[in-house]
Scaffold this motif. Sequence first.
Motif, PDB file in Angstrom:
ATOM      1  N   PHE A 338       0.823  -1.216   0.000  1.00  0.00           N
ATOM      2  CA  PHE A 338       0.000   0.000   0.000  1.00  0.00           C
ATOM      3  C   PHE A 338       0.857   1.267   0.000  1.00  0.00           C
ATOM      4  O   PHE A 338       0.606   2.213   0.739  1.00  0.00           O
ATOM      5  CB  PHE A 338      -0.978   0.016   1.175  1.00  0.00           C
ATOM      6  CG  PHE A 338      -2.279  -0.656   0.857  1.00  0.00           C
ATOM      7  CD1 PHE A 338      -3.153  -0.096  -0.062  1.00  0.00           C
ATOM      8  CD2 PHE A 338      -2.608  -1.861   1.435  1.00  0.00           C
ATOM      9  CE1 PHE A 338      -4.345  -0.724  -0.384  1.00  0.00           C
ATOM     10  CE2 PHE A 338      -3.797  -2.510   1.118  1.00  0.00           C
ATOM     11  CZ  PHE A 338      -4.673  -1.942   0.208  1.00  0.00           C
ATOM     12  N   THR A 339       1.893   1.251  -0.805  1.00  0.00           N
ATOM     13  CA  THR A 339       2.663   2.458  -1.079  1.00  0.00           C
ATOM     14  C   THR A 339       2.630   2.689  -2.581  1.00  0.00           C
ATOM     15  O   THR A 339       2.332   1.771  -3.351  1.00  0.00           O
ATOM     16  CB  THR A 339       4.121   2.323  -0.621  1.00  0.00           C
ATOM     17  OG1 THR A 339       4.729   1.230  -1.326  1.00  0.00           O
ATOM     18  CG2 THR A 339       4.219   2.065   0.874  1.00  0.00           C
ATOM     19  N   MET A 340       2.942   3.900  -3.006  1.00  0.00           N
ATOM     20  CA  MET A 340       2.890   4.222  -4.420  1.00  0.00           C
ATOM     21  C   MET A 340       3.863   3.358  -5.214  1.00  0.00           C
ATOM     22  O   MET A 340       3.532   2.838  -6.282  1.00  0.00           O
ATOM     23  CB  MET A 340       3.194   5.703  -4.628  1.00  0.00           C
ATOM     24  CG  MET A 340       3.030   6.182  -6.060  1.00  0.00           C
ATOM     25  SD  MET A 340       3.004   7.973  -6.193  1.00  0.00           S
ATOM     26  CE  MET A 340       4.640   8.373  -5.552  1.00  0.00           C
ATOM     27  N   GLN A 506       1.862   5.104 -12.126  1.00  0.00           N
ATOM     28  CA  GLN A 506       2.020   5.831 -10.870  1.00  0.00           C
ATOM     29  C   GLN A 506       0.895   6.839 -10.672  1.00  0.00           C
ATOM     30  O   GLN A 506       0.396   7.034  -9.559  1.00  0.00           O
ATOM     31  CB  GLN A 506       3.376   6.539 -10.858  1.00  0.00           C
ATOM     32  CG  GLN A 506       3.916   6.824  -9.470  1.00  0.00           C
ATOM     33  CD  GLN A 506       5.365   7.254  -9.517  1.00  0.00           C
ATOM     34  OE1 GLN A 506       5.791   7.977 -10.414  1.00  0.00           O
ATOM     35  NE2 GLN A 506       6.146   6.800  -8.557  1.00  0.00           N
ATOM     36  N   ASP A 507       0.474   7.474 -11.747  1.00  0.00           N
ATOM     37  CA  ASP A 507      -0.634   8.416 -11.661  1.00  0.00           C
ATOM     38  C   ASP A 507      -1.918   7.725 -11.228  1.00  0.00           C
ATOM     39  O   ASP A 507      -2.716   8.288 -10.470  1.00  0.00           O
ATOM     40  CB  ASP A 507      -0.832   9.097 -13.018  1.00  0.00           C
ATOM     41  CG  ASP A 507      -2.052   9.991 -13.043  1.00  0.00           C
ATOM     42  OD1 ASP A 507      -2.029  11.031 -12.360  1.00  0.00           O
ATOM     43  OD2 ASP A 507      -3.040   9.646 -13.727  1.00  0.00           O
ATOM     44  N   GLU A 511      -3.044   7.426  -5.277  1.00  0.00           N
ATOM     45  CA  GLU A 511      -3.920   7.725  -4.150  1.00  0.00           C
ATOM     46  C   GLU A 511      -4.354   6.479  -3.384  1.00  0.00           C
ATOM     47  O   GLU A 511      -5.040   6.584  -2.363  1.00  0.00           O
ATOM     48  CB  GLU A 511      -5.163   8.463  -4.648  1.00  0.00           C
ATOM     49  CG  GLU A 511      -5.958   7.679  -5.682  1.00  0.00           C
ATOM     50  CD  GLU A 511      -6.936   8.566  -6.444  1.00  0.00           C
ATOM     51  OE1 GLU A 511      -7.872   9.102  -5.810  1.00  0.00           O
ATOM     52  OE2 GLU A 511      -6.754   8.737  -7.661  1.00  0.00           O
ATOM     53  N   MET A 512      -3.943   5.289  -3.842  1.00  0.00           N
ATOM     54  CA  MET A 512      -4.428   4.077  -3.206  1.00  0.00           C
ATOM     55  C   MET A 512      -3.854   3.874  -1.814  1.00  0.00           C
ATOM     56  O   MET A 512      -4.485   3.258  -0.963  1.00  0.00           O
ATOM     57  CB  MET A 512      -4.124   2.860  -4.083  1.00  0.00           C
ATOM     58  CG  MET A 512      -4.991   2.790  -5.321  1.00  0.00           C
ATOM     59  SD  MET A 512      -4.754   1.256  -6.226  1.00  0.00           S
ATOM     60  CE  MET A 512      -5.293   0.049  -5.008  1.00  0.00           C
ATOM     61  N   ASP A 513      -2.635   4.385  -1.558  1.00  0.00           N
ATOM     62  CA  ASP A 513      -2.086   4.266  -0.214  1.00  0.00           C
ATOM     63  C   ASP A 513      -2.875   5.119   0.769  1.00  0.00           C
ATOM     64  O   ASP A 513      -2.974   4.810   1.960  1.00  0.00           O
ATOM     65  CB  ASP A 513      -0.611   4.662  -0.193  1.00  0.00           C
ATOM     66  CG  ASP A 513      -0.370   6.069  -0.693  1.00  0.00           C
ATOM     67  OD1 ASP A 513      -1.218   6.578  -1.442  1.00  0.00           O
ATOM     68  OD2 ASP A 513       0.669   6.649  -0.338  1.00  0.00           O
ATOM     69  N   GLY A 518      -2.837   4.808   5.337  1.00  0.00           N
ATOM     70  CA  GLY A 518      -1.439   4.699   5.743  1.00  0.00           C
ATOM     71  C   GLY A 518      -0.553   4.485   4.567  1.00  0.00           C
ATOM     72  O   GLY A 518      -0.943   4.619   3.422  1.00  0.00           O
ATOM     73  N   GLY A 519       0.691   4.181   4.813  1.00  0.00           N
ATOM     74  CA  GLY A 519       1.667   3.980   3.764  1.00  0.00           C
ATOM     75  C   GLY A 519       2.301   5.291   3.383  1.00  0.00           C
ATOM     76  O   GLY A 519       2.214   6.292   4.076  1.00  0.00           O
ATOM     77  N   HIS A 520       2.964   5.296   2.249  1.00  0.00           N
ATOM     78  CA  HIS A 520       3.645   6.481   1.775  1.00  0.00           C
ATOM     79  C   HIS A 520       3.216   6.772   0.343  1.00  0.00           C
ATOM     80  O   HIS A 520       2.961   5.875  -0.404  1.00  0.00           O
ATOM     81  CB  HIS A 520       5.174   6.278   1.818  1.00  0.00           C
ATOM     82  CG  HIS A 520       5.720   6.176   3.207  1.00  0.00           C
ATOM     83  ND1 HIS A 520       5.530   5.075   3.998  1.00  0.00           N
ATOM     84  CD2 HIS A 520       6.435   7.048   3.951  1.00  0.00           C
ATOM     85  CE1 HIS A 520       6.138   5.246   5.166  1.00  0.00           C
ATOM     86  NE2 HIS A 520       6.695   6.445   5.153  1.00  0.00           N
TER      87      HIS A 520
END
Length: 520
Positions: A338-340, A506-507, A511-513, A518-520
């Motif tokens: 759950f990070t980008m 990436q675009d 926003e999924m994190d 949480g996450g980055h």
Amino acid sequence: MMIEALIAVSLLSAFAVFLAPDKVAGKLAFVLSLLPLGGSLWMYSVFEETGASGNALLGGTLAFEETFQWVALGPYTLNWHVGLDGISMPLLVLTTVLTPLAILAAWTPIDTRQSQFYGLMLFMETSLLGVFSALDFFVWFVFWEMVLVPMYFLIGVWGGPRRKYAAIKFFVYTNVASLVMFIGFIALVFGLGDSVNTLDLPAIALALNDGQLGGLGAVDANTLKVVAFFAMFAGFGVKVPIVPFHTWLPDAHVEAPTPVSIMLAGVLLKMGTYALLRFNFTMLPGVAKDYALLIAVVAVVSVIYGAMLALAQSDLKRIVAYSSVSSMGYVILGLVAFTMYGIGGATFQMIAHGLISGLMFMAVGVIYNTTHTRMVSDMSGLANKMPITVAVFVAGAFGYMGLPLMAGFAAEFFIFVGAFESTVLAGTALGTHGLALFTAAAMFGIVIVAGYLLFAMQRTLFGSFDLETDYEVGRAAFHDVAPLVVLILLVILLGVQPDIFYTMIQDAVGEMDLIAGGGH
């Protein structure tokens, strides 16, 4: 109407090839498969100009979006809704790239009922295009199930000695999995009650993330979320496949003809990871985060266990098949981070693995066409007899190992960075950066991959030529080698310039994190 045109052209091409004589079916199928390829590349070239941004299921602006009411089903409206974001666009291109290459690779091994074979290949492409572009659950599910039909016949009719067993096993596993997934998703829809009156995936995803899910009968909302999440996770996990749902895959690959294995590993397995990303990790991110430890265990077990099984094989095709189980474990690890970078790397890994696994199966197929064996113990010294094929095979193997400046390295690097950054296990005994421990264990899988691939290459490709066969071993035909060269060049291109796809990915996942809290 570009997506509809792409699907229609592919479907009409399939019917045209079905009706064509066998002697021209292969060439006609290849020429017609270039039409969707050209269309998808044009769509990719103008993707940014369409203004597309964000995630299709989280209110993003989509490219080539079309929607109109189809039919009313009780209180729910079924819509024809298609569109592309930065996640689905690369997968659409992957499908249209691999299809003509797989058809070209079929010219040598497929010599019976050719019009039917190539027609089914194009029909499978039609179904895959629908899976990656549909945004209404009913439309998506129709395309999802349509994929099973051509794959069943392609394995069952043109496969190896145990083709019927492999085809039935594939069909039963994936069909039962679809039923389990369907029940889980529909339970969520019913739990949303009057807050949705459609099966539109963006509407359902937004309603779930807005906390509008209620109970269903005696089941409260929280329990319903968890049950639905794992029903969908199991259903999609069979398609990936993850351990322990992987046992159908080696049988399907070994018995399937080479071009079918190329599409199975290159695109069909990505249906499972794509669906996990769209449904589980986008619609129910809270549940994914709550059970992140369990999901991380499944991911690492798939990586290590798949690699260990590959190490124990003596059939080149089984080695590559089990490698796919290992590689898909990295995708799950990236998603649960759950990070980008984690989710972006997981999506990029779908593309990279699609190209590399397709390349490896194609190379094994070319070797088999010439030697009529896939057993590691039966051959050695092929490098002197098939220099171009062997060179590409070696390059593809190093791509599987994560050699820098190749697509596999970029994908795994993004996943590892994202996993090390992740705080998704902060609430567990492992601490804030607990996922880093799983990442370190997954990295060990690369060592195992290197071990079995290097052993297989040393045994079969190098040393003095030794092959007990009545067939003359020589250089492969141009139409066998050309797809290999194209694929290895694409693997290198994506390794050198990952932003070809990674920027749009990436675009779409950025926003999924945040929705997971949480996450980055």
